[in-house]
Design an enzyme around this catalytic site. Structure first.
Site, mmCIF file in Angstrom:
data_model
loop_
_atom_site.group_PDB
_atom_site.id
_atom_site.type_symbol
_atom_site.label_atom_id
_atom_site.label_comp_id
_atom_site.label_asym_id
_atom_site.label_seq_id
_atom_site.Cartn_x
_atom_site.Cartn_y
_atom_site.Cartn_z
ATOM 1 N N TYR A 1 -0.497 -3.663 13.998
ATOM 2 C CA TYR A 1 -1.392 -3.069 13.138
ATOM 3 C C TYR A 1 -2.154 -1.841 13.722
ATOM 4 O O TYR A 1 -2.974 -2.146 14.498
ATOM 5 C CB TYR A 1 -2.308 -4.010 12.235
ATOM 6 N N ASP B 1 -2.935 -3.077 3.284
ATOM 7 C CA ASP B 1 -3.396 -3.174 4.539
ATOM 8 C C ASP B 1 -4.361 -4.240 4.548
ATOM 9 O O ASP B 1 -5.447 -4.358 3.697
ATOM 10 C CB ASP B 1 -4.061 -1.907 5.067
ATOM 11 N N GLU C 1 0.749 -1.396 0.007
ATOM 12 C CA GLU C 1 -0.134 -0.099 -0.063
ATOM 13 C C GLU C 1 0.774 0.929 -0.201
ATOM 14 O O GLU C 1 0.341 2.255 -0.592
ATOM 15 C CB GLU C 1 -0.957 0.079 1.309
#
Length: 582
Positions: A309, A105, A9
């Protein structure tokens, strides 16, 4: 066998994946190795085409052009990202590429970023999915060793695309209608409008508030003090005259202890952090804005690789993470938590199956916790240290025992009057001890009481009087607004719809941007640590359709989007219904 093309990403994530995969030949827009080619998006490279691309008549902002409901929305490469998209498009067409690995992601929005690039790039080959919750070398290696089939995530993509389509149809039409009808550039949206409504409604409550004074009395008995309680079990006395009368009846008199209640209580550790809860605490304790917290957390995740994350909405971990807890504790060795983390490794720690390890409490990603990467605080900025310490502190608290304390209530009768004293005495600090590792002061502890028994007589040495005022509702800070957005279901009366708002307004990943957008549009402004609506923002809420200002619309959408993500509803049916209602 050909090479595998990896689509990340962001460039920073791509560079780390390329390093782990042994790719070292840098080209413009990608990094190539013997077995892999790693390229990257820049967030979204593709967007939905604007109205004028479907009908020349829609280029002009007029009421007569409404509603704008193209049969099929189309994708368009963003002007600012054309060069990088062209690079990816050429890589997708290379004959030596055997398959594509999506490494954006791991979530609904990340899936949309990748799939729109794939669709616009015309790729029709095999697709795999990398699904990981941290950017450490070990996590990346394990993720590539356990790649998932791309088709498993097609319903997730369909749900993400359906939401994007619905936001286009509603947002484009309502924004243009408001702007043209009232001759002012006004925008409205499914999440933006109810969030703004929360802030404006709170302001109206403050303006309508009519406060009043009340008085309280506290009797001092030497070893402790106690608060006067009226016949209604309230400490509030409504008039100064009555307060003075009661005070004169208490002052210098002798009271008698009529009851002593002792109770041992405990308090469990708080839950681990999700993004919204961390943003709330960072705003309260560090003064960070929601966006500032997310941006700093992203650095801790991508650059330093010492937290998992960031955009997680879960406060739990799954069973497969439990075996890694010792390694995560070991990584804290050179930090203020090192001594206790080593003790936990050697002597064990709490593994709470209800408050930390909970499979049903994790969807895409588990709670935000430290990774197994060794932490060197000297490499972090002051902001990064402060935020990382919040994450690490909460992690250590979750692994610690309960806080145990004794609660003592003493009731004293002075003539016809009652006074109550509440005392708290720690027995075992448990998880509350963790804050001391950062040299934070704990809560005040009551002075030890002398031996007291029912029937003891005590003289009222003095009476302290205090005038108080009822408080108006407080404006939202970013922290309290985030909590209100996350728990928006409480503003919905219908119980079935309330269940569908369990995720709240927006997502953990988008709430900070929603707040910033409201500020940039000058619908709200910061006043100290609080948010207040501007006249422009209040006017938008006054003019916007009621349905768009209520969380109910989001609740209905989320129910159906959830079904699409589970493969239980066709996305086109949802889109058709949105177009019909628009």
């Amino acid at each position: 066998m050909g090479k595998q093309l990896v689509l990340a990403e962001k460039p920073s994530v791509a560079r780390e994946i390329a390093r782990v995969l042994g790719c070292n030949r840098r080209e413009s827009g990608f990094i190539e190795g013997e077995n892999y080619i790693v390229t990257w998006a820049l967030g979204h490279l593709i967007e939905l085409a604007p109205p004028g691309d479907y009908n020349p008549r829609w280029r002009k902002w007029t009421l007569t052009s409404l509603p704008m409901l193209p049969d099929q929305l189309t994708l368009k490469v963003m002007d600012s990202t054309k060069e990088q998209f062209a690079t990816i498009e050429s890589l997708l067409q290379r004959t030596d590429v055997s398959d594509l690995i999506i490494a954006t992601d791991a979530g609904r929005e990340g899936e949309l970023v990748a799939r729109w690039i794939i669709e616009k790039g015309g790729y029709s080959g095999a697709i795999k999915r990398l699904w990981i919750s941290s950017q450490t070398e070990q996590a990346i290696k394990e993720g590539f060793a356990n790649l998932k089939e791309g088709y498993l995530f097609e319903p997730l993509y369909e749900a993400a695309q359906a939401r994007a389509y619905a936001d286009w149809y509603v947002g484009m039409n309502v924004t243009r209608a408001l702007t043209c009808r009232y001759d002012a550039r006004l925008s409205s949206g499914r999440v933006q409008s109810p969030t703004l409504a929360l802030i404006t409604e709170r302001e109206e409550e403050i303006e309508a508030f009519s406060g009043e004074f009340f008085w309280t009395l506290r009797g001092h008995f030497g070893p402790f003090s106690a608060t006067y309680q009226g016949e209604d079990d309230s400490s509030k006395i409504r008039s100064e005259e009555l307060a003075e009368k009661i005070a004169s009846e208490l002052e210098g008199q002798t009271g008698q202890i009529v009851a002593i209640t002792r109770e041992e209580k405990s308090e469990m550790p708080p839950l681990a952090y999700n993004l919204t809860e961390l943003q709330r605490d960072a705003n309260l304790e560090l003064g960070f804005s929601a966006k500032e917290t997310l941006d700093t957390l992203q650095q801790l995740y991508e650059r330093h690789k010492i937290v998992t994350y960031p955009r997680s909405d879960s406060r739990y971990i799954t069973q497969d993470i439990v075996p890694t807890l010792n390694s995560r504790l070991k990584a804290l060795e050179a930090t203020p938590f090192g001594l206790v983390s080593n003790l936990y490794i050697e002597g064990g720690y709490r593994e709470d199956l209800e408050r930390f390890v909970k499979e049903s409490g994790v969807s895409d990603h588990h709670a935000i916790i430290p990774t197994e990467q060794t932490v060197d605080l000297s490499r972090l900025s002051a902001k990064e240290v402060a935020l990382w310490q919040l994450v690490a502190l909460r992690f250590m608290e979750v692994l610690s025992g309960d806080y145990h304390y004794e609660s003592i209530t003493i009731e004293v009768a002075v003539g016809p009057h009652r006074l109550l004293s509440h005392q708290t005495f720690p027995i075992r600090q448990g998880w509350r001890d963790m804050a001391r590792l950062l040299k934070r002061e704990g809560e005040g502890i009551s002075e030890p009481l002398p031996p007291l028994v029912v029937g003891d007589s005590l003289k009222v040495e003095r009476i302290s009087r205090r005038r108080n005022a009822t408080k108006a509702p407080e404006r939202y800070s970013e922290g309290t607004l985030l909590s209100a957005m996350e728990n928006a279901g409480r503003f919905v009366d219908d119980s079935d719809l309330r269940k569908n708002l369990s995720g709240g307004l927006g997502t953990s990943a988008t709430r900070a941007d929603i707040i910033e957008k409201l500020i940039q549009n000058y619908y709200i402004e910061r006043e100290g640590n609080f948010l207040k609506p501007t006249p422009r923002g209040r006017e938008v809420i006054r003019l916007a359709p009621d349905a768009l200002c209520s969380p109910v619309l989001t609740a209905k959408w989320e129910e159906r989007l959830g079904k699409i993500a589970e493969g239980e509803e066709e996305p086109q049916r949802f889109i058709d219904d949105i177009k019909e209602s628009t």
